[in-house]
Design a protein around this motif. Structure first.
Motif, mmCIF file in Angstrom:
data_model
loop_
_atom_site.group_PDB
_atom_site.id
_atom_site.type_symbol
_atom_site.label_atom_id
_atom_site.label_comp_id
_atom_site.label_asym_id
_atom_site.label_seq_id
_atom_site.Cartn_x
_atom_site.Cartn_y
_atom_site.Cartn_z
ATOM 1 N N THR A 25 0.797 -1.220 0.039
ATOM 2 C CA THR A 25 0.024 0.063 0.035
ATOM 3 C C THR A 25 0.988 1.292 -0.083
ATOM 4 O O THR A 25 0.598 2.097 -0.737
ATOM 5 C CB THR A 25 -0.822 -0.076 1.138
ATOM 6 N N ASP A 28 2.084 1.871 -3.421
ATOM 7 C CA ASP A 28 0.979 2.459 -4.298
ATOM 8 C C ASP A 28 0.898 4.035 -4.232
ATOM 9 O O ASP A 28 0.720 4.649 -4.887
ATOM 10 C CB ASP A 28 -0.239 1.799 -3.779
ATOM 11 N N ILE A 32 1.327 6.796 -6.539
ATOM 12 C CA ILE A 32 0.291 8.013 -6.937
ATOM 13 C C ILE A 32 0.840 9.353 -6.721
ATOM 14 O O ILE A 32 0.532 10.369 -7.367
ATOM 15 C CB ILE A 32 -0.910 7.794 -5.843
ATOM 16 N N ARG A 123 -4.362 -1.141 -7.668
ATOM 17 C CA ARG A 123 -4.403 0.456 -7.541
ATOM 18 C C ARG A 123 -3.892 1.125 -8.677
ATOM 19 O O ARG A 123 -3.658 2.465 -8.744
ATOM 20 C CB ARG A 123 -3.878 1.049 -6.323
ATOM 21 N N LEU A 125 -5.542 2.023 -11.699
ATOM 22 C CA LEU A 125 -6.168 3.039 -12.291
ATOM 23 C C LEU A 125 -6.080 4.296 -11.361
ATOM 24 O O LEU A 125 -6.400 5.355 -12.127
ATOM 25 C CB LEU A 125 -7.606 2.327 -12.164
ATOM 26 N N GLN A 126 -6.069 3.975 -10.082
ATOM 27 C CA GLN A 126 -6.232 5.156 -9.142
ATOM 28 C C GLN A 126 -4.626 6.335 -9.528
ATOM 29 O O GLN A 126 -4.792 7.251 -9.464
ATOM 30 C CB GLN A 126 -5.683 4.850 -7.704
ATOM 31 N N ILE A 129 -5.756 8.184 -12.540
ATOM 32 C CA ILE A 129 -6.689 9.174 -12.405
ATOM 33 C C ILE A 129 -5.812 10.209 -11.750
ATOM 34 O O ILE A 129 -6.303 11.432 -11.883
ATOM 35 C CB ILE A 129 -7.595 8.417 -11.376
ATOM 36 N N ALA A 130 -5.055 9.919 -10.940
ATOM 37 C CA ALA A 130 -4.332 11.011 -10.145
ATOM 38 C C ALA A 130 -3.553 12.071 -10.991
ATOM 39 O O ALA A 130 -3.591 13.341 -10.861
ATOM 40 C CB ALA A 130 -3.225 10.470 -8.982
#
Length: 425
Positions: A25, A28, A32, A123, A125-126, A129-130
């Motif tokens: 995490t 990730d 981001i 994650r 796609l996140q 999107i970021a």
């Protein structure tokens, strides 16, 4: 997570330290943060990339990672970096210059890392999107700076460019505007018109900014190519004809209403004319001069090139007793193929084109991730005709982040589909 009476704070921290999921995490989050900071800062990208590598270290499956490096999508970027490192051995410039010239290819080493990690993380796609959200915020800031340049985040800022430069900004805005076409069509076909209209508005915001605030000539050339790829892949012939007609009408309106667009387009011919008639160092003229000299340098060492970091020295020698555009000295010929060929010859060209080819093949399927990855690669290939965009910081990181995240999502979806098929009765 709350701390119970039976578990002290040190014990909780130790358990978290030993938890691979917590480290995953954390990685990730750093990815981001790289995506968020890329449109704004170079130093933050380097800091978060380093933090990402550190966070993956404690529980990295070294054997699995090394196994993943055997795939061409991972091995070829590493090979280009290795060629840059080995190329220092036959270069005749000072060692400081040679080692510095290895740096632009070092970011390619992050590609296998991102592919490996996000094949195992959901994650991806996140992260994408970021990046889109950060570019949208930059676009809003661009409008603000266009009206009040004092609000720019750097001194001596260009019109409508709050950070970095207009080439980087146009590259980001063009990519976001075109990539959104795929989800818009999908949402429209499934009658989710509300969200489709929202994404249309976001895409148009990027386009309008480029038309009326600032746009690079590279974006003007490559964006229609990206839209043509979309039309050929995702629209039927009737829709293609309609899209071409609508684009032509909107293009005519934009041409009539946007002085910035007309000025940018007219500089192509004006720059060439000034270069040919007066030998002035215009942007277009300089590129032609760089290309002409670069081809001569390549012919002198066609197989292995002149070595890493040799470009500036060659241009310095060629500029002796010259004037005007011919006297310009650079360390970047503004073309990715020429950049590679001067330093590492035909071997470098083979590796470079192989990278582009295997990454194009990776994104030949359907789905949002495949579309995003395809556009990232297509944009990089065509903008690299006018710049060394795989080695430039901003555009190179867009490539690494886009191919790494979108590619891992494609691979992850492929693995999941194969698992479902094998488990089906």
């Amino acid at each position: 997570m709350t701390v119970t009476a039976k578990e002290s704070v040190p014990a909780l921290l130790l358990r978290q330290w030993r938890d691979p999921a917590a480290w995953s995490t954390t990685s990730d989050v750093f990815a981001i943060l790289i995506a968020v900071s890329l449109p704004w800062s170079t130093s933050l990208v380097a800091i978060f990339a380093t933090a990402l590598l550190v966070s993956m270290g404690p529980f990295l499956d070294a054997k699995g990672f090394l196994q993943s490096l055997k795939r061409p999508i991972c091995a070829l970027p590493v090979a280009l970096f290795a060629l840059a490192a080995v190329g220092t051995l036959w270069s005749n410039v000072p060692w400081g210059v040679r080692l510095y010239a290895v740096g632009p290819s070092a970011k390619l080493l992050m590609l296998p890392v991102l592919l490996y990690h996000f094949e195992r993380s959901a994650r991806g796609l996140q992260v994408l999107i970021a990046f889109l959200a950060s570019c949208f915020l930059l676009m809003v800031m661009s409008w603000i700076v266009a009206f009040d340049p004092r609000l720019a985040l750097k001194s001596g800022a260009e019109y409508g460019v709050p950070v970095k430069n207009y080439i980087d900004q146009s590259q980001e805005f063009a990519l976001c505007a075109v990539v959104l076409a795929y989800p818009i069509i999908g949402l429209w076909r499934t009658q989710r018109t509300g969200l489709a209209v929202l994404l249309i508005a976001v895409s148009l915001c990027f386009v309008v900014n480029m038309l009326f605030v600032v746009v690079s000539r590279t974006a003007l050339v490559t964006m229609p190519i990206m839209l043509a790829v979309f039309a050929l892949l995702h629209l039927n012939w009737r829709s293609v004809v309609i899209a071409v007609c609508v684009t032509a009408i909107l293009g005519g309106v934009a041409w009539m209403t946007s002085p910035k667009l007309r000025w940018t387009a007219e500089t192509f011919g004006r720059d060439y004319q000034l270069y040919k008639e007066q030998n002035l160092p215009t942007s277009a003229g300089l590129r032609l001069e760089f290309y002409r000299k670069s081809l001569r340098f390549i012919s002198e060492a066609p197989l292995f090139g002149h070595g890493t970091g040799s470009i500036r020295g060659l241009f310095e020698e060629a500029a002796v007793d010259q004037r005007g555009a011919a006297a310009e000295v650079i360390s970047n010929p503004h073309n990715q193929t020429l950049n590679v060929a001067i330093q590492w010859g035909a071997i470098g060209i083979v590796v470079l084109y192989a990278i582009w080819l295997v990454h194009l093949m990776l994104f030949r399927g359907e789905g949002l991730a495949a579309w995003i990855g395809l556009m990232v690669v297509v944009q990089n290939i065509f903008t690299s005709l006018f710049n060394s965009h795989l080695f430039d910081f901003n555009e190179g990181w867009i490539y690494v982040l886009g191919v790494g995240i979108a590619g891992s999502m494609v691979l992850r979806n492929s693995h999941e589909a194969a698992t479902r098929e094998s488990s089906a009765p």
